[in-house]
Structures are given as structure tokens and as C-alpha cells.
Design a protein around this motif. Structure first.
Motif, mmCIF file in Angstrom:
data_model
loop_
_atom_site.group_PDB
_atom_site.id
_atom_site.type_symbol
_atom_site.label_atom_id
_atom_site.label_comp_id
_atom_site.label_asym_id
_atom_site.label_seq_id
_atom_site.Cartn_x
_atom_site.Cartn_y
_atom_site.Cartn_z
ATOM 1 N N PRO A 166 0.824 -1.219 0.000
ATOM 2 C CA PRO A 166 0.000 0.000 0.000
ATOM 3 C C PRO A 166 0.853 1.262 0.000
ATOM 4 O O PRO A 166 1.968 1.289 0.533
ATOM 5 C CB PRO A 166 -0.812 -0.129 1.296
ATOM 6 C CG PRO A 166 -0.805 -1.589 1.610
ATOM 7 C CD PRO A 166 0.515 -2.107 1.122
ATOM 8 N N LEU A 191 5.048 5.349 2.053
ATOM 9 C CA LEU A 191 5.360 6.672 2.593
ATOM 10 C C LEU A 191 5.852 6.582 4.031
ATOM 11 O O LEU A 191 6.796 7.275 4.424
ATOM 12 C CB LEU A 191 4.115 7.566 2.512
ATOM 13 C CG LEU A 191 3.622 7.909 1.101
ATOM 14 C CD1 LEU A 191 2.323 8.697 1.178
ATOM 15 C CD2 LEU A 191 4.673 8.701 0.339
ATOM 16 N N ALA A 192 5.221 5.718 4.819
ATOM 17 C CA ALA A 192 5.643 5.570 6.213
ATOM 18 C C ALA A 192 7.048 4.984 6.302
ATOM 19 O O ALA A 192 7.837 5.367 7.178
ATOM 20 C CB ALA A 192 4.651 4.683 6.964
ATOM 21 N N SER A 205 0.425 3.971 1.620
ATOM 22 C CA SER A 205 0.638 4.512 2.964
ATOM 23 C C SER A 205 1.851 3.871 3.635
ATOM 24 O O SER A 205 2.628 4.546 4.321
ATOM 25 C CB SER A 205 -0.612 4.290 3.820
ATOM 26 O OG SER A 205 -0.918 2.898 3.892
#
Length: 287
Positions: free
Chosen positions: A150, A155-156, A152
Motif C-alpha cells: 500500500p 510513505l511511512a 501509505s
């Protein structure tokens, strides 16, 4: 048009520029903003950033694990980075993950083979793992796995790695020494000279934020570089690194990297080079 622009145009018009798809090369997939001197500056900044500071403990480690292993690590990084640019035309530096190496050495194999996995089995597993990743790359499954993650989490992961590197840059071992570990809290404010640090915990017992090298790193390495980048000065990162290096070079100063002690004297380093791994091991057993 300056001589830099003229040189960029000449290189772009050559077969070299068309191969790497530089701007104004005429390639149908040329990359906007990719110029010869721009890529040279980026490569130099990456090379300097990859350089690590060698302490006395590192030199002892080199004497124990033999220099050929250290040379092999540097050679692998240079070779893979070269082929990454030549074959994939991607400006990414490749190097062994030292954090993963530390986990492999101290957790999997263990200190002097005290871990749960014998080192022969562990090295064999890494060797087989390399072939597995090559097969996944050839079959295109690595791209499929990357797309399955994913956005997210991607990015994390980038943010987490950035925070981790920032934390390393603030420590004493590989940074400016602004923070250190503590007893009651995970981190504590530091910035003191080595003589004011506790020998066991490493916590500053006083004179926090009074180490001149800390402020050299903050102002010359951080703020000056940020201002140069803000005003779009070419080679801003290289200029910041060069400024700190020049200031840290003279020996009779408070911010020198070559103090008059065992770490700064080249003669002491040369003596350490003549110490054999056997003698180091015997001395460690008697100490």
C-alpha cells in the motif's frame, strides 16, 4: 551561454548523452533537467555522503576481521552503483545495508559464533537469497510485490528511514553528538565534550551543548547548506561538507578532527595497522 552550458550541450549531443538520455540529447525519452554537470555534482554529493568516519574502534575492528572483507564491501558498493547507472540508468547509489549486516553478525550468528545459527549456514542462506532475488527480478515478481505494498506503508517506510538516519546523525558515534542515550529516558540532550561524558552510560554529566564541534555541524553543515539550497546554489551540499571539512582540518583547534592524541596521530594509526589479529585477540583475553 556559459562554458558549463556549452559543455552540457556538447555532452548531450554525443552518443554518451543519448545513451543516458540527457536533456537536449534528442532521445525520445530524454530526461528534463538531467545535465552532465548536474549529474556530476549529484554523484559527488552522494559519494561524500556515503563516506563514513573511522574511529579507533573501527581500526581495531579492521585489524580483527581482516582488511579484505572491508575492501570487498567497498568494492561491492562501487560495482553495484556503477552497473545501476550503466545498465538501469538510475541515479541511485547501492551499498550493503550496514544495519542488516549488524543484525546478521550479532543476532543471527552472534559474537564469535555464539548465536543460534552457525555462520556457515547463515552465509549459505545469504548466498541462496541472492539467487532468489535475481530470479524474482528476471520474472518481474519484485515489481509486482512492490506494487502490492500500500502507498501509505511506502510513505511511512520512507519517513521512518529518514527519522532513523536523522537520529544517527544526532548521536556521538556517527553524528554531531547532540543527543545520547539515557537511563530514565530513551534519549537525553548532549553536546558536551568527551571528558564530561560518563564512561559507562555515555550521558553528559555537565556542560551540555558546549561542544564546539556540535555548533560547527549545526551552523556550517546544516544552516549554511540550507541557505545555499534555499537560494538554489549549485553544489550546496558539497559546499557544506567541504566547509566543515576545511574547518575541522587544522590540528591546534577545538574543532579539529585530528587532535594530538591516539586517534588523531597518524603514527598511532600506522602502529595499529601492524598489530596482528592474533595479538589483538590474545590481549583482549588477558585484559
Amino acid at each position: 551561454m556559459t562554458w558549463i552550458d556549452r559543455t552540457n550541450r556538447r555532452v548531450a549531443d554525443s552518443s554518451f548523452g543519448r545513451y543516458f538520455r540527457l536533456e537536449h540529447s534528442g532521445h525520445r525519452k530524454e530526461r528534463k533537467g538531467s545535465r552532465f554537470f548536474t549529474e556530476i555534482r549529484a554523484g559527488l554529493a552522494t559519494l561524500i555522503s556515503l563516506g563514513q568516519k573511522h574511529s579507533e574502534e573501527y581500526m581495531l575492528c579492521v585489524g580483527i576481521v581482516q582488511r579484505d572483507l572491508v575492501t570487498a564491501t567497498a568494492a561491492i558498493a562501487a560495482l553495484t552503483s556503477f552497473f545501476m547507472g550503466l545498465g538501469a540508468n538510475i541515479p541511485i547509489a547501492c551499498a550493503p545495508g550496514m544495519g542488516l549486516n549488524a543484525y546478521f553478525a550479532y543476532q543471527v550468528v552472534g559474537y564469535h559464533g555464539s548465536g543460534p545459527v552457525p555462520y556457515r549456514l547463515a552465509v549459505t542462506a545469504v548466498f541462496v537469497e541472492g539467487f532468489i532475488f535475481v530470479a524474482l527480478s528476471i520474472l518481474g515478481m519484485r515489481q509486482w510485490l512492490a506494487r502490492a505494498i500500500p502507498a501509505s506503508i511506502k510513505l511511512a517506510t520512507g519517513a521512518g528511514i529518514g527519522l532513523y538516519l536523522a537520529l544517527i546523525g544526532l548521536t556521538y558515534s556517527a553524528g554531531i553528538g547532540a543527543i545520547t542515550g539515557a537511563v530514565s529516558t530513551p534519549l537525553d540532550l548532549a553536546g558536551c565534550k568527551p571528558e564530561f561524558r560518563d564512561e559507562v552510560t555515555g550521558v553528559c554529566e555537565g556542560y551540555k551543548l558546549r561542544n564546539p564541534t556540535l555548533w560547527i555541524g549545526i551552523f556550517c553543515g546544516g544552516i549554511v547548506t540550507a541557505f545555499l539550497m534555499m537560494y538554489r546554489v549549485k553544489g550546496a551540499i558539497i559546499a557544506g561538507i567541504a566547509l566543515v571539512s576545511i574547518i575541522s582540518w587544522p590540528r591546534p583547534t577545538e574543532v579539529t578532527y585530528f587532535p594530538y592524541n591516539s586517534e588523531g596521530n597518524q603514527s598511532d594509526v600506522q602502529q595499529m595497522e601492524h598489530v596482528s589479529p592474533t595479538n589483538l585477540w590474545e590481549n583482549s583475553q588477558h585484559s
